[in-house]
Design a protein around this motif. Structure first.
Motif: not given
Length: 439
Positions: A81-103, A105-110
């Protein structure tokens, strides 16, 4: 110096605190040795990813909602319902950038505490199909931003720590098949799996992201509209095989469905996804007792022939013809055997309307609904249309859904974060017919 070199990843205070904790626990000598070996490795080998460039990219369009839903549909899992998509985006971001999810962008951050359980659950939720779909989405995003020739993610080889007495758990010694078996047990969390296997929660998460567990197959009686049946059908019948069975061998959708162990509705949806035109139920020969909706609408509404007369022609009773009319959404309103005035008026309107619009004349106000649909199609979203037209958002959705069911095909492609609402080819034809008839 360390924090300046690392940039915004950490702070001076945080770096100092981590170093103090490592030293207090007696781990500093091992960590220091690993860091030195890692530095030597990086000096001797070229890193295949330009992380500085990746961290400068605009991640606004990373994993649009429509792409996520398609990944889940193909994999046979629920998109959430939305949070799962946010986590999926943050997971991709972490893998691609090597940065933790809290860093991110706002719509990706957990960053919220309430989202942490969803992050933990996501590792157990992953399947090989979902992981591969996410990796394809990440690769497409990089290609769209001009990043080519780089892997999606990278990590240095673990051999650089060989011979050191590290404090963490050796991932290579964890039984991955045992982990998959435990994590697919009913109601088991990643924390419980870690305890059962005698390892850490973080080790379980890392392993499940590297090697996700396959989804548990469901009995046919328990498959719901969550994409599980669609995934099974796609695996059983790729596009060429489905086309051969349906178009060349002339098997029916139900026959193909029985071969795959799914419902006819699933194979019908699959045919549309493959771009295969679905035959009408009597296309392979008249089926006994079948009444075509377009024929019945033309004969009953436009030409005004009684259902009893049409039933005699088909060898069916008046009651059966009434049932077919209701099944096809054709209004049947009579008093003492005579048509009500409003139905006669509706029939007259349908007879004068363009052929593509006639199925929409199933009740009073048909022209109002059609004109409203044409007006709605000019806006970017249904919500924007509702505000501009002074209508309730839910009412617009309901009326648009009714028109779709009457016409029998999708008319609108709903807006996403990446693209505005737009008409399907049938929707464009419907709007053109409305304008032509009301000018």
């Amino acid at each position: 110096m360390i924090t300046r070199r690392l940039g915004g990843v950490t702070t001076r205070q945080m770096t100092s605190k981590i170093l103090q904790l490592l030293h207090a626990q007696g781990l500093w000598s091992v960590v220091n040795a690993v860091l030195v070996r890692l530095a030597d490795y990086l000096d001797a080998h070229e890193v295949p990813i330009d992380y500085q460039r990746r961290r400068m990219l605009d991640y606004t369009d990373l994993l649009p909602e429509a792409r996520w839903r398609q990944i889940c549909d193909d994999a046979g899992v629920q998109p959430g319902r939305g949070r799962r998509l946010t986590v999926a985006r943050s997971t991709l971001f972490e893998q691609m950038c090597g940065l933790p999810a809290h860093l991110a962008p706002a719509h990706l951050a957990v960053t919220r505490a309430m989202d942490r359980p969803h992050v933990n659950y996501f590792a157990a939720f992953l399947t090989p199909e979902v992981r591969d779909g996410l990796h394809r989405a990440g690769a497409d995003f990089l290609a769209q931003n001009g990043v080519e020739g780089e892997p999606l993610a990278w990590e240095p080889p673990t051999v650089i720590a060989d011979g050191l007495e590290t404090a963490g758990h050796d991932l290579e010694k964890i039984d991955i098949s045992g982990l998959h078996h435990v994590i697919r047990s009913p109601s088991v969390t990643t924390e419980q799996a870690a305890r059962e296997l005698g390892t850490s929660h973080e080790a379980v998460r890392v392993l499940l992201h590297r090697s996700p567990a396959r989804a548990q197959p469901r009995p046919r009686s328990r498959r719901r509209n969550d994409g599980e049946a669609m995934r099974i059908a796609k695996q059983a019948f790729p596009p060429d095989e489905f086309r051969r069975l349906y178009c060349t061998e002339r098997l029916g959708l139900r026959q193909i469905a029985d071969l795959a162990g799914v419902s006819r509705n699933v194979t019908r949806r699959l045919a549309k996804q493959y771009g295969i035109e679905v035959r009408e139920p009597n296309a392979t020969g008249p089926r006994k007792g079948y009444v075509d909706g377009a024929w019945l609408r033309e004969q009953y509404l436009v030409r005004g022939r009684p259902l009893a007369e049409l039933g005699s022609e088909k060898g069916l009773s008046h009651t059966t013809m009434t049932r077919w009319a209701k099944l096809h959404g054709i209004p049947v309103t009579k008093v003492n055997g005579h048509t009500r005035p409003e139905l006669a008026q509706l029939a007259a309107q349908a007879s004068k309307a363009p052929e593509i619009l006639r199925p929409a004349f199933t009740g009073p106000g048909a022209w109002d609904r059609l004109r409203e649909f044409a007006a709605v199609s000019r806006y970017r979203t249904l919500k924007e249309a509702a505000e501009a037209l002074g209508a309730h958002h839910t009412a617009l959705i309901t009326r648009a859904g009714r028109l779709r069911r009457e016409i029998g095909q999708p008319l609108l492609i709903r807006a996403t974060t990446a693209s505005p609402m737009k008409l399907t080819p049938i929707g464009e034809a419907v709007v053109a017919a409305i304008h032509a008839a009301t000018e």
